[in-house]
Design a protein around this motif. Sequence first.
Motif, PDB file in Angstrom:
ATOM      1  N   TYR A  96       1.074  12.376   7.781  1.00 29.06           N
ATOM      2  CA  TYR A  96       1.411  11.195   8.299  1.00 29.06           C
ATOM      3  C   TYR A  96       2.739  10.542   8.484  1.00 29.06           C
ATOM      4  N   ARG A  97       3.127  10.608   7.462  1.00 31.56           N
ATOM      5  CA  ARG A  97       4.906  10.602   7.639  1.00 31.56           C
ATOM      6  C   ARG A  97       5.398  12.129   8.756  1.00 31.56           C
TER       7      ARG A  97
ATOM      8  N   ARG B 218     -11.065   6.573   8.522  1.00 31.64           N
ATOM      9  CA  ARG B 218     -11.588   6.504   9.445  1.00 31.64           C
ATOM     10  C   ARG B 218     -11.590   8.341   9.331  1.00 31.64           C
TER      11      ARG B 218
ATOM     12  N   VAL C  61       0.916   4.643   5.138  1.00 32.02           N
ATOM     13  CA  VAL C  61      -0.319   5.329   6.136  1.00 32.02           C
ATOM     14  C   VAL C  61      -1.467   3.924   6.568  1.00 32.02           C
ATOM     15  N   PRO C  62      -1.574   4.292   7.618  1.00 31.38           N
ATOM     16  CA  PRO C  62      -1.952   3.227   8.168  1.00 31.38           C
ATOM     17  C   PRO C  62      -2.919   2.892   7.686  1.00 31.38           C
TER      18      PRO C  62
ATOM     19  N   LEU D  33      -6.531   4.777   8.598  1.00 27.28           N
ATOM     20  CA  LEU D  33      -6.652   6.146   8.881  1.00 27.28           C
ATOM     21  C   LEU D  33      -7.839   6.879   7.602  1.00 27.28           C
ATOM     22  N   ARG D  34      -7.164   6.426   6.489  1.00 30.98           N
ATOM     23  CA  ARG D  34      -8.734   7.730   5.407  1.00 30.98           C
ATOM     24  C   ARG D  34     -10.061   7.392   5.289  1.00 30.98           C
TER      25      ARG D  34
ATOM     26  N   ARG E  46      12.428   8.040   6.563  1.00 26.56           N
ATOM     27  CA  ARG E  46      11.256   8.059   6.361  1.00 26.56           C
ATOM     28  C   ARG E  46      10.130   6.858   6.181  1.00 26.56           C
ATOM     29  N   VAL E  47       8.520   7.510   6.090  1.00 23.29           N
ATOM     30  CA  VAL E  47       7.849   6.204   6.701  1.00 23.29           C
ATOM     31  C   VAL E  47       7.125   5.967   4.836  1.00 23.29           C
TER      32      VAL E  47
ATOM     33  N   GLU F 295      -1.705   9.243  14.510  1.00 23.93           N
ATOM     34  CA  GLU F 295      -3.217   8.764  13.840  1.00 23.93           C
ATOM     35  C   GLU F 295      -3.872  10.465  14.106  1.00 23.93           C
TER      36      GLU F 295
ATOM     37  N   LEU G  43      -2.478  12.728   2.441  1.00 21.74           N
ATOM     38  CA  LEU G  43      -2.684  12.822   3.686  1.00 21.74           C
ATOM     39  C   LEU G  43      -0.943  11.409   3.771  1.00 21.74           C
TER      40      LEU G  43
ATOM     41  N   VAL H  33      13.929  14.754   6.139  1.00 27.30           N
ATOM     42  CA  VAL H  33      12.640  13.265   5.478  1.00 27.30           C
ATOM     43  C   VAL H  33      11.822  13.903   5.294  1.00 27.30           C
TER      44      VAL H  33
END
Lengths: 187, 81
Positions: free
Chosen positions: A23-24, B71, B64-65, B68-69, B60-61, A37, A19, A137
């Motif tokens: 998402y990234r 949902r 994870v919000p 979300l998992r 790079r993020v 999302e 996940l 990235v």
Amino acid sequence: MNGPADRHATFELEALPHLGSMYRVALRLTGEPAAAEDLVQDAMLKAFRAWDRFRPGSNARAWLLTILRNEFINGYRREKRGPVLVELDAAPYAIYGAVAGNDPEGRFFDSIVDERVQQALLDLPAEFREVVVLSDVEGLPYAEISEIAGIPVGTVKSRLFRGRRLLQTALYEHAVEMGYIKPRNRT
Amino acid sequence: MTLPPLNCAEAVAQLQDYLKGEITPELAERVREHLAVCRGCLQHAEFERNFLQVLETRLRVTTVPSGLRERILSALDTRPR
């Protein structure tokens, strides 16, 4: 035969750990948290419906990112947000020659704010953006990117080369505009 | 069989893939040999490495919000059309 409970359990075990990766990638492809999302959720549901076709033991991350990537490209085409393919003769120039005299290590990159770097990535045509996101990235090997994007490794390399060069050019031009670096001496 | 040394243009063409670890060990060794004796190309390699690091660290993020998992898990339970 797997029952519904097994399907659910194996999906949760093998797919959901990816996940974060999904998402990234989604955020850097779309540029918007809400859109990212939605993209991840759509891709995950599609993957769950197709879960019987996943070969156990193969690369789940690549399989999931392939679905996510296809969802993104299809949506991009639907919204007619410009061509996915760009003219190959619109070659950006190499900026290293322009900076080698006064900033050979490219320190000017460090002066540029994160938001501008993100915008430069979003300004790339989708076919270059996707390979840069997956490689530079997310850190995936070229062979896996080749599988995800459905293109030969040689094409991954050439798109990365052009995508990175477009980014360098955009960041250099921004840095000149902001006065972080002097423009190339034309004498 | 000894391969001829790379010239500057050949070495520069390989720099990004070299830094990403995406060329064969034999070619990587030839790039390294060139960089060891060519200050200009070594500087160019530092420039490319700095650029790749900018992409890696600034884009790079890490999170994870939240939600979300959950949902996704609850959406899996509802049957598709």
